[in-house]
Structure formats: C-alpha cells, structure tokens
Write a protein that holds these residues in place. Structure first.
Motif, mmCIF file in Angstrom:
data_model
loop_
_atom_site.group_PDB
_atom_site.id
_atom_site.type_symbol
_atom_site.label_atom_id
_atom_site.label_comp_id
_atom_site.label_asym_id
_atom_site.label_seq_id
_atom_site.Cartn_x
_atom_site.Cartn_y
_atom_site.Cartn_z
ATOM 1 N N PRO A 5 42.630 30.199 42.190
ATOM 2 C CA PRO A 5 43.351 29.852 43.396
ATOM 3 C C PRO A 5 43.953 27.933 43.243
ATOM 4 C CG PRO A 5 40.995 30.495 43.878
ATOM 5 C CD PRO A 5 41.586 31.190 42.670
ATOM 6 N N VAL A 6 42.763 26.975 42.150
ATOM 7 C CA VAL A 6 42.633 25.929 41.616
ATOM 8 C C VAL A 6 43.949 26.057 40.943
ATOM 9 C CG1 VAL A 6 42.014 24.137 40.635
ATOM 10 C CG2 VAL A 6 40.330 26.297 42.035
ATOM 11 N N LEU A 7 44.650 26.366 39.745
ATOM 12 C CA LEU A 7 45.622 26.357 38.856
ATOM 13 C C LEU A 7 46.610 26.798 40.311
ATOM 14 C CD1 LEU A 7 45.612 28.667 35.808
ATOM 15 C CD2 LEU A 7 45.843 26.629 35.753
ATOM 16 N N ASP A 8 47.050 27.721 41.211
ATOM 17 C CA ASP A 8 48.246 27.685 42.129
ATOM 18 C C ASP A 8 48.126 26.181 42.637
ATOM 19 O OD1 ASP A 8 48.004 30.517 41.155
ATOM 20 O OD2 ASP A 8 46.991 31.085 43.150
ATOM 21 N N SER A 65 33.219 33.893 48.126
ATOM 22 C CA SER A 65 33.372 32.164 49.074
ATOM 23 C C SER A 65 35.113 32.752 48.120
ATOM 24 C CB SER A 65 32.563 30.451 48.520
ATOM 25 O OG SER A 65 32.796 30.975 47.550
ATOM 26 N N GLY A 66 35.597 32.617 47.370
ATOM 27 C CA GLY A 66 36.703 32.938 46.713
ATOM 28 C C GLY A 66 36.873 31.652 46.361
ATOM 29 N N ILE A 67 35.634 30.629 46.094
ATOM 30 C CA ILE A 67 35.536 29.185 45.397
ATOM 31 C C ILE A 67 35.417 29.626 44.006
ATOM 32 C CG2 ILE A 67 34.581 26.796 45.015
ATOM 33 C CD1 ILE A 67 36.280 27.639 47.877
ATOM 34 N N PRO A 68 36.382 29.115 42.527
ATOM 35 C CA PRO A 68 36.224 29.348 41.735
ATOM 36 C C PRO A 68 35.292 28.420 40.734
ATOM 37 C CG PRO A 68 39.036 28.816 42.030
ATOM 38 C CD PRO A 68 37.829 29.054 43.221
ATOM 39 N N MET A 69 35.098 28.776 40.083
ATOM 40 C CA MET A 69 33.447 28.231 39.077
ATOM 41 C C MET A 69 34.057 28.379 38.338
ATOM 42 S SD MET A 69 30.572 27.740 41.235
ATOM 43 C CE MET A 69 29.027 28.113 40.472
ATOM 44 N N PHE A 89 32.289 32.772 34.595
ATOM 45 C CA PHE A 89 33.127 31.495 34.886
ATOM 46 C C PHE A 89 34.117 31.832 34.914
ATOM 47 C CE2 PHE A 89 29.113 29.415 34.451
ATOM 48 C CZ PHE A 89 28.621 29.026 35.283
ATOM 49 N N MET A 90 35.581 31.509 35.444
ATOM 50 C CA MET A 90 36.631 31.080 35.620
ATOM 51 C C MET A 90 37.341 30.044 34.881
ATOM 52 S SD MET A 90 38.877 32.498 38.994
ATOM 53 C CE MET A 90 37.830 34.062 39.595
ATOM 54 N N GLY A 91 36.241 28.617 34.169
ATOM 55 C CA GLY A 91 37.263 27.827 33.771
ATOM 56 C C GLY A 91 36.158 27.111 33.052
#
Ligand code: 3PY
Ligand code: MG
Length: 270
Positions: A5-8, A65-69, A89-91
């Motif tokens: 979602p952050v990249l999006d 939460s849908g919040i990337p870590m 972790f997503m990044g």
C-alpha cells in the motif's frame, strides 16, 4: 495483501507518513498500527537495542492492521537483509549507501531471481504477505536507499539508475556530519539544503521517490511541498516525548489562564 500500500500510494502521487520504532516495543507498535493513520512503521536495527526475536513480535503486533512494516538494517549486506526480510518485513532501509555498486548489492539481496539473489526459505514472509508470497515478493518489497554523505549525493544519478531502488532517503544527521556542518534534523545549513535539493531533483528526473527523516509534522508538510514522498516523523520514543511535553505545557498554560475548556470530552483511550 496483494500489493504494497505504501508503494501504491506513492505511485498515485501521494506522500506517505510513517515513523521509526526505536523502542522495538510490540505494545507501542500495536497502538501505532491499529489506532493511528500512519502509513508505515520502520523498526530501526541500526542504532538500537532491538533483536530479531523482539522484532518478530512487532510484526505480530501489526498483523491485521494493513500497515506495512519496514526495517532499517545496521548495514547493507546480504545476510542482514535476507534475515530481516525473511522474518516478514515488507521492505528494507539501507544506511549510508555511497554508490551504485552498494545500491545494487542491497537490491539484489532483497529480490528473488531473476531480479536478485535472495535465498528461498521465508516462512514468516508467507505469513506477512499471504498466499503467493514468492510470486509477489519482488513487486511488493520496498527498497529504501539512504543518502547520508556528499559522496552519495555526487553519485545520485548512478544510484537512482539502479533498477529496484524505490526510494532515496536522506539521513539528515549523518549527511550534516559528512558535509562538515552542524548536525540536526530539519537542517537549515545552506550546504545541507543544497544537497537535499539535488536528491529531490534527481528523484524527479529518474522517477525515484525521495524522503527525509523529519523532526515534526510541520517539517513533513514542507518536505511534501518540496516534492518528497516518504517520511518518518521522529520516532516512537520521540513522539512519546513530544506528547508528554505538549501535555505538560498545556497544564502550565491552563494554570496561567491561557487555555479554555475546548468543550470536547476526553474519549476512552488512555
Ligand atoms: C540520520 O539522520 O543520519 C539518520 O540516519 C536518520 O534516520
Ligand atoms: Mg544516519
């Protein structure tokens, strides 16, 4: 999750606001990810007493939460990057990248073949990303390269030309130190301002997102206007300190008759 979602959000032209976790405390992560509108959290392994098993509990706290870590690794080597990504972790945020060669090492450590050299074996990745992890991990995993030295600023075009670099992120304190100017976030030294602007301009030329560690929401709003997209505001510990200091200042201002009752009740969360 089928995309990051952050990249999006950044691809839609919007800025993303996160914070650093310097405490690595799962209870704090739970509040930040489930009860605030932050876009992401980065757990900082570079400068803090956080170990990998504590960080797994931070990931568990954020689950649902849908919040990337994301995580800042202490050093941009493939062993650290693999370990951190494999726990879910997503990044990654890679400190003090000085040239394109180091940026490439980071990207290759973060991506599976054919884009990179990441080894197969992430059980927790499959939990964090959900079904189809190995097919979607390369697209979803954010690679943030830190620019903290004028040597890197001079080579920003080469660094940004490395495929897979998503964000070039300024570490204001280390950049100040390496420029030989006084350290500090929201740095107003003209040499610092000029170096940051070079990175922002290069980001626009290369279609690479940019960011800086900010001291406050007020600074983040200025950075967004400057054309950046990826900001931590302070850290969990820093925000806690600011919150306490703000409330203590309100007690004093109230006693001095400078505040009126705002008419709202106090809610239930404490
Ligand atoms: C710096 O200011 O050097 C940082 O690394 C901030 O994250
Ligand atoms: Mg730094």
């Amino acid at each position: 999750m089928d995309s990051n979602p952050v990249l999006d959000k950044m691809k839609r032209g919007e800025a993303t606001i996160g914070t650093w976790s310097t405490t690595g405390d799962p209870s704090v992560i739970e509040v930040l990810t489930h009860m605030t509108d932050l876009d992401w959290i980065t757990v900082d392994f570079e400068h803090n007493a956080i170990d990998v098993s504590t960080a797994v509990n931070c990931l568990r706290a954020s689950q649902g939460s849908g919040i990337p870590m994301f995580a800042r690794v202490p050093y941009g080597d493939k062993v650290w990057i693999k370990r951190i990504l494999d726990i879910g972790f997503m990044g990654i945020v890679v400190p003090d990248v000085k040239n394109a060669e180091q940026a490439l090492i980071a990207v290759q450590a973060a991506k599976y073949a054919p884009d990179g050299l990441r080894g197969i074996g992430s059980a927790r990745g499959q939990i964090s990303y959900g079904p189809g992890f190995y097919e979607k991990a390369n697209e979803m995993t954010l690679v943030v390269i830190m620019i903290e030295d004028p040597v890197a600023v001079d080579q920003i075009d080469e660094i940004m030309a490395v495929p897979g670099v998503d964000v070039c992120f300024i570490g204001p304190n280390d950049l100040a130190q390496t420029l030989g100017v006084p350290i500090g976030l929201d740095n107003k030294h003209p040499d610092h301002i000029a170096a940051v602007q070079k990175v922002v301009d290069a980001g626009k030329r290369h279609g690479v997102f940019t960011g800086a560690h900010t001291a406050s929401g007020e600074e983040a709003s200025r950075r967004i206007k400057q054309g950046m997209q990826w900001f931590p505001i302070s850290s969990d510990a820093g925000l806690l300190k600011m919150g306490v200091e703000g409330q203590l200042a309100s007690v004093k201002a109230g006693l001095e008759g400078q505040l009126d009752d705002d008419g709202e009740d106090g809610g239930t969360f404490y």
